[in-house]
Design a protein around this motif. Structure first.
Motif, short mmCIF file in Angstrom:
data_model
loop_
_atom_site.label_atom_id
_atom_site.label_comp_id
_atom_site.label_asym_id
_atom_site.label_seq_id
_atom_site.Cartn_x
_atom_site.Cartn_y
_atom_site.Cartn_z
N PRO A 72 9.97 57.98 -68.47
CA PRO A 72 9.02 56.80 -68.45
C PRO A 72 7.69 57.16 -67.32
N CYS A 137 10.57 55.32 -73.08
CA CYS A 137 11.65 55.34 -71.89
C CYS A 137 12.91 56.13 -72.52
N PRO A 157 15.53 49.91 -68.46
CA PRO A 157 15.63 51.23 -68.42
C PRO A 157 17.09 51.64 -67.96
#
Length: 501
Positions: A72, A137, A157
């Motif tokens: 990400p 992500c 995440p």
């Protein structure tokens, strides 16, 4: 070719997966020295990124500082901490979760893992894919809460180490699929000066360029030393591999084409058409105001709130009948209504009450054909007459659920088009930008009137290219090359100033 690097907190985090020569731990990645003229590098940051200033956060920060393209990104990590960002609904989510876990009581929570936009819950595939496009992500944990229906209430995440054993196969397969895309091999050994992505939608009913035209753009690229490669919306994450983006899919604001243009511009690519041009051309209200400010000849045009009580009376007095009503973001003759009398006017305004806060009303200017002048970098490149569908007042007639009818056409060299038409086209695009545009113009009764500027004009084989043939495609690709080289010169000049030369 793009170089791929996988970064994990510690190599032991990779124990459940096959060894990879592309894998490094964070400490190794941290100590890698900057390399001048390094190959394009893709970094997949698989460290823990949930905390601010963690290893994962610094991994993304370092990658961006090194000019590498990382997922990400720092922006994505910051956005994931914004709780209001994902307070939106998605079609089919509640039904999919009901089918997955049953009809649970209010307040219940469900967590779902998404790996590179893929998940194991049927019905949530499109949601996970869209989230990956918006917030790229590797691994996301989606939290849903049951209220009156299921709602997405959290995104976090994760690293692969935080996956359960049964989820590791999903991650491995998703990574393999994703990395195969970005490890693509060149299609031939031929060296190209530049790489140009051409965004298309193979399933679009009325695309801006047909298959024959797309092939000719590719061949024009070969002649100019440009590798022109068709991509689709699933290739969003690959944009950084290219030098430019050429959008050959119908554009709209709330649409992936606009996101592609924004991302490409952010990555420093040459983009036709730019997000600014899409914004300006996609809304007829902006165009009407721009035309008025810059003295562009148009039919008499008014803007009206369809909810305004005296709107019908005012339009009747100012424009008479027939008149034309348009929603601001219609395309291919959609959202355009010809109104013949007061009753029809009232009915159409009522129909448009919830479509837009403002609609455009214009005098009805009948012509047997519309001019379409193609303009590239403020120069006319083609001139077409598009004739109305027989027995209809527009170029396109949309049949419910069926293929749209269209009228005939005549393509001319630009020097044979009336000078007043060409001048009006150039004047109309001047405040829009220097991209590729199609200007629709009516001519008759001693008048020339610009109807609209299209940011993504049709270039179809056997229509717009009838006069110039392959030269039309060469002109477009050559303009990309001009922009590529101009960008290189600007970078070199900037470097020279920085080095004191």
């Amino acid at each position: 070719m793009t170089q791929l690097v996988l970064v994990v907190d510690e190599l032991s985090a990779w124990a459940p997966y096959f060894p990879s020569e592309n894998l490094v731990d964070f400490e190794t990645y941290l100590k890698q020295p900057p390399v001048k003229n390094a190959p394009r590098t893709r970094v997949i940051n698989l460290c823990r990124t949930g905390k601010y200033l963690s290893n994962g956060y610094y991994c993304s920060l370092l990658a961006e500082a090194r000019g590498q393209h990382v997922i990400p990104s720092v922006s994505t990590l910051n956005n994931l901490r914004n709780k209001g960002l994902f307070a939106f609904g998605f079609d089919g989510v509640s039904e999919a979760l009901d089918a997955h876990v049953g009809d649970l009581e209010a307040g219940a929570k469900v967590k779902v893992k998404s790996c590179f936009g893929q998940c194991a819950v049927p019905g949530l595939e499109s949601l996970c894919r869209e989230l990956f496009e918006r917030l790229p992500c590797p691994v996301l944990e989606l939290t849903f809460r049951r209220r009156s229906r299921w709602e997405l209430t959290g995104l976090a995440p994760l690293s692969p180490r935080e996956l359960a054993e049964q989820e590791e196969d999903l991650f491995a397969n998703a990574l393999d699929r994703y990395s195969r895309i970005i490890w693509r091999q060149p299609k031939s050994a031929k060296r190209y000066r530049y790489d140009l992505a051409m965004l298309v939608n193979p399933n679009e009913a009325l695309p801006p360029s047909d298959a024959g035209a797309l092939k000719r753009f590719v061949r024009a690229g070969e002649r100019a030393g440009v590798n022109v490669e068709t991509i689709t919306r699933k290739d969003y994450q690959r944009l950084a591999e290219y030098d430019g983006l050429f959008i050959r899919e119908t554009t709209a604001i709330d649409h992936h084409t606009f996101r592609f243009a924004q991302k490409a511009e952010h990555e420093g690519l040459v983009v036709i058409d730019s997000p600014t041009a899409i914004l300006r051309c996609a809304n007829k209200i902006f165009l009407a105001e721009s035309f008025a400010k810059n003295g562009v000849p148009t039919p008499k045009t008014l803007m009206v709130n369809p909810k305004q009580k005296d709107a019908a009376d005012w339009l009747e007095t100012e424009l008479g009948y027939p008149l034309v009503l348009k929603i601001p973001d219609g395309a291919f003759s959609r959202g355009v209504y010809k109104v013949a009398d007061k009753a029809q006017l009232v009915e159409t305004l009522s129909k448009l009450r919830n479509a837009s806060a403002l609609v455009l009303a214009q005098e009805y200017f009948f012509t047997e054909f519309d001019w379409r002048i193609g303009v590239l970098n403020h120069q006319p490149i083609f001139a077409c007459k598009y004739f109305m569908v027989k027995g209809h007042w527009q170029i396109y007639r949309h049949n419910d659920g069926k293929e749209a009818d269209s009228g005939g056409f005549v393509t001319l060299p630009t020097h044979e088009a009336p000078s007043a038409v060409i001048n009006a086209a150039l004047k109309a695009v001047k405040p829009i930008g220097d991209g590729l545009y199609g200007v629709d113009i009516k001519e008759g009764k001693g008048r020339v009137a610009v109807i609209e500027v299209n940011d993504n004009p049709n270039i179809d084989h056997g229509v717009e290219d009838v006069f110039l043939k392959d030269r039309l495609y060469d002109m477009v690709i050559e303009d990309f090359v001009r922009r590529f080289e101009k960008g290189r010169e600007a970078v070199a000049a900037k470097k020279g100033r920085r080095d004191g030369r």
